[in-house]
Design a protein around this motif. Structure first.
Motif, PDB file in Angstrom:
ATOM      1  N   LEU A 193       0.852  -1.188   0.000  1.00 39.13           N
ATOM      2  CA  LEU A 193       0.000   0.000   0.000  1.00 39.13           C
ATOM      3  C   LEU A 193       0.888   1.238   0.000  1.00 39.13           C
ATOM      4  CD1 LEU A 193      -1.738  -1.975   2.456  1.00 39.13           C
ATOM      5  CD2 LEU A 193      -3.319  -0.288   1.583  1.00 39.13           C
ATOM      6  N   TRP A 194       0.923   1.914  -1.126  1.00 34.12           N
ATOM      7  CA  TRP A 194       1.736   3.127  -1.247  1.00 34.12           C
ATOM      8  C   TRP A 194       0.946   4.335  -0.751  1.00 34.12           C
ATOM      9  CZ3 TRP A 194       6.786   3.294  -2.389  1.00 34.12           C
ATOM     10  CH2 TRP A 194       7.366   2.165  -2.983  1.00 34.12           C
ATOM     11  N   VAL A 195       1.617   5.182   0.012  1.00 36.88           N
ATOM     12  CA  VAL A 195       1.016   6.428   0.471  1.00 36.88           C
ATOM     13  C   VAL A 195       0.988   7.393  -0.704  1.00 36.88           C
ATOM     14  CG1 VAL A 195       1.284   8.422   1.982  1.00 36.88           C
ATOM     15  CG2 VAL A 195       1.727   6.116   2.860  1.00 36.88           C
ATOM     16  N   ALA A 196      -0.218   7.723  -1.159  1.00 32.84           N
ATOM     17  CA  ALA A 196      -0.367   8.628  -2.299  1.00 32.84           C
ATOM     18  C   ALA A 196      -0.363  10.093  -1.882  1.00 32.84           C
ATOM     19  CB  ALA A 196      -1.662   8.308  -3.051  1.00 32.84           C
ATOM     20  N   ASP A 197      -0.691  10.354  -0.608  1.00 36.62           N
ATOM     21  CA  ASP A 197      -0.713  11.725  -0.112  1.00 36.62           C
ATOM     22  C   ASP A 197      -0.067  11.771   1.264  1.00 36.62           C
ATOM     23  OD1 ASP A 197      -1.163  14.302   0.663  1.00 36.62           O
ATOM     24  OD2 ASP A 197      -3.328  14.277   0.366  1.00 36.62           O
ATOM     25  N   PRO A 198       1.259  11.976   1.314  1.00 37.37           N
ATOM     26  CA  PRO A 198       1.957  11.969   2.609  1.00 37.37           C
ATOM     27  C   PRO A 198       1.607  13.151   3.497  1.00 37.37           C
ATOM     28  CG  PRO A 198       3.470  12.576   0.840  1.00 37.37           C
ATOM     29  CD  PRO A 198       2.194  12.152   0.186  1.00 37.37           C
ATOM     30  N   THR A 199       0.892  14.159   2.973  1.00 38.30           N
ATOM     31  CA  THR A 199       0.486  15.308   3.789  1.00 38.30           C
ATOM     32  C   THR A 199      -0.868  15.093   4.452  1.00 38.30           C
ATOM     33  OG1 THR A 199      -0.699  16.484   2.009  1.00 38.30           O
ATOM     34  CG2 THR A 199       1.695  16.820   2.154  1.00 38.30           C
ATOM     35  N   HIS A 200      -1.554  14.005   4.091  1.00 37.38           N
ATOM     36  CA  HIS A 200      -2.910  13.797   4.616  1.00 37.38           C
ATOM     37  C   HIS A 200      -2.853  13.316   6.064  1.00 37.38           C
ATOM     38  CE1 HIS A 200      -7.103  12.632   4.855  1.00 37.38           C
ATOM     39  NE2 HIS A 200      -7.288  13.232   3.691  1.00 37.38           N
ATOM     40  N   PRO A 201      -3.753  13.806   6.943  1.00 37.94           N
ATOM     41  CA  PRO A 201      -3.730  13.373   8.350  1.00 37.94           C
ATOM     42  C   PRO A 201      -3.964  11.872   8.530  1.00 37.94           C
ATOM     43  CG  PRO A 201      -5.653  14.761   7.877  1.00 37.94           C
ATOM     44  CD  PRO A 201      -4.744  14.885   6.719  1.00 37.94           C
ATOM     45  N   ASP A 247     -12.658  12.472  -3.488  1.00 37.70           N
ATOM     46  CA  ASP A 247     -12.219  13.829  -3.157  1.00 37.70           C
ATOM     47  C   ASP A 247     -10.718  13.845  -2.918  1.00 37.70           C
ATOM     48  OD1 ASP A 247     -14.830  14.841  -3.274  1.00 37.70           O
ATOM     49  OD2 ASP A 247     -15.211  14.303  -1.194  1.00 37.70           O
ATOM     50  N   GLU A 248     -10.214  12.802  -2.253  1.00 37.34           N
ATOM     51  CA  GLU A 248      -8.783  12.672  -1.987  1.00 37.34           C
ATOM     52  C   GLU A 248      -8.389  11.203  -2.141  1.00 37.34           C
ATOM     53  OE1 GLU A 248      -8.145  15.814   1.620  1.00 37.34           O
ATOM     54  OE2 GLU A 248      -9.510  14.146   1.951  1.00 37.34           O
ATOM     55  N   LEU A 249      -7.287  10.956  -2.818  1.00 38.06           N
ATOM     56  CA  LEU A 249      -6.743   9.607  -2.935  1.00 38.06           C
ATOM     57  C   LEU A 249      -5.572   9.501  -1.960  1.00 38.06           C
ATOM     58  CD1 LEU A 249      -6.825   6.873  -4.357  1.00 38.06           C
ATOM     59  CD2 LEU A 249      -5.303   7.824  -6.112  1.00 38.06           C
ATOM     60  N   VAL A 250      -5.700   8.613  -0.981  1.00 41.15           N
ATOM     61  CA  VAL A 250      -4.743   8.548   0.123  1.00 41.15           C
ATOM     62  C   VAL A 250      -3.768   7.384  -0.039  1.00 41.15           C
ATOM     63  CG1 VAL A 250      -4.514   8.494   2.637  1.00 41.15           C
ATOM     64  CG2 VAL A 250      -6.522   9.563   1.599  1.00 41.15           C
TER      65      VAL A 250
END
Length: 239
Positions: free
Chosen positions: A126-134, A161-164
């Protein structure tokens, strides 16, 4: 924060392997680490009256965590609609693994929510697509699971809305494994891992994501919008 963990609790009763991995049920395992994280947590299951989701329970829940697989159609339309409305009114919803096919999730997405799948004991990354997401707080570049069920694209959901998270599987497929949506005043987090015959919910990194997801989905301070016929704020000049 008050969290309700909902689970069919059917596999645990019919599959010895599942009951060995989750002796307190999948709901019990999820509730245990959410409680350790400091959340006021209760559980509800399919065979309870109103599936354990009475008006009182739903009204008291800041976030509902949902796991289902083999008995989606046994959830009554009345309860599914009540849950949908509570989300629209501001309750957070965390949808796990095969609950992508639940009545609640499909009603909120407005699509079929179908996908490819395969059980082959394959590695998932599982790759983190948005490292800034809480929701990814405390997680590195990726989470690696030794064995999991494969879910593959195309995943029939609206554009998130957001891909995490994005998953890669040993067999070659990829999947949008962590996605957020807003519906009405409510926030929804879909998180893919968690097939019942694997000890995925014992994994500390997976637990951390779910804990973060519950915190993100909670929405206790959003004011209720005013709608309908409205008097003007300023005097309207008559012409």
């Amino acid at each position: 924060m008050k969290v309700t963990v909902w689970n069919e609790n059917r596999h645990e009763k019919t599959n010895e392997k599942v009951s060995e991995i989750y002796p307190e049920g999948i709901h019990g395992q999820l509730a245990s680490f959410l409680e350790e994280a400091g959340y006021d947590t209760r559980t509800a299951t399919l065979d309870e009256p109103e599936h354990g989701l009475t008006d009182e329970v739903l009204n008291e829940s800041d976030v509902l965590v949902w796991w289902g697989h083999m008995a989606h159609e046994e959830v009554t339309e009345e309860v599914a609609e009540k849950v949908k409305q509570r989300v629209l009114d501001g309750m957070g919803l965390v949808v796990l693994h095969s609950a992508h096919f639940s009545k609640v999730f499909k009603k909120l997405m407005g699509t079929g929510c179908d996908l490819k799948w395969r059980e082959a004991d394959e590695k998932e990354r599982l790759w983190v697509a948005d490292p800034t997401h809480p929701i990814t707080e405390g997680i590195g570049e990726y989470i690696e699971l030794e064995k999991e069920e494969m879910y593959g694209e195309h995943f029939d959901i609206p554009a998130p809305d957001e891909l995490v998270f994005i998953s890669w599987f040993e067999g070659g497929e990829v999947f949008r494994s962590g996605a957020t949506f807003k519906r009405g005043r409510g926030k929804i987090f879909y998180f893919r891992p968690g097939h019942e015959t694997y000890p995925t919910y014992h994994n500390k990194e997976i637990q951390k994501v779910i804990i973060n997801g519950v915190k993100w989905a909670a929405n206790t301070n959003t004011p209720e919008p005013v709608r309908g016929n409205h008097q003007p704020l300023e005097e309207i000049t008559k012409k």
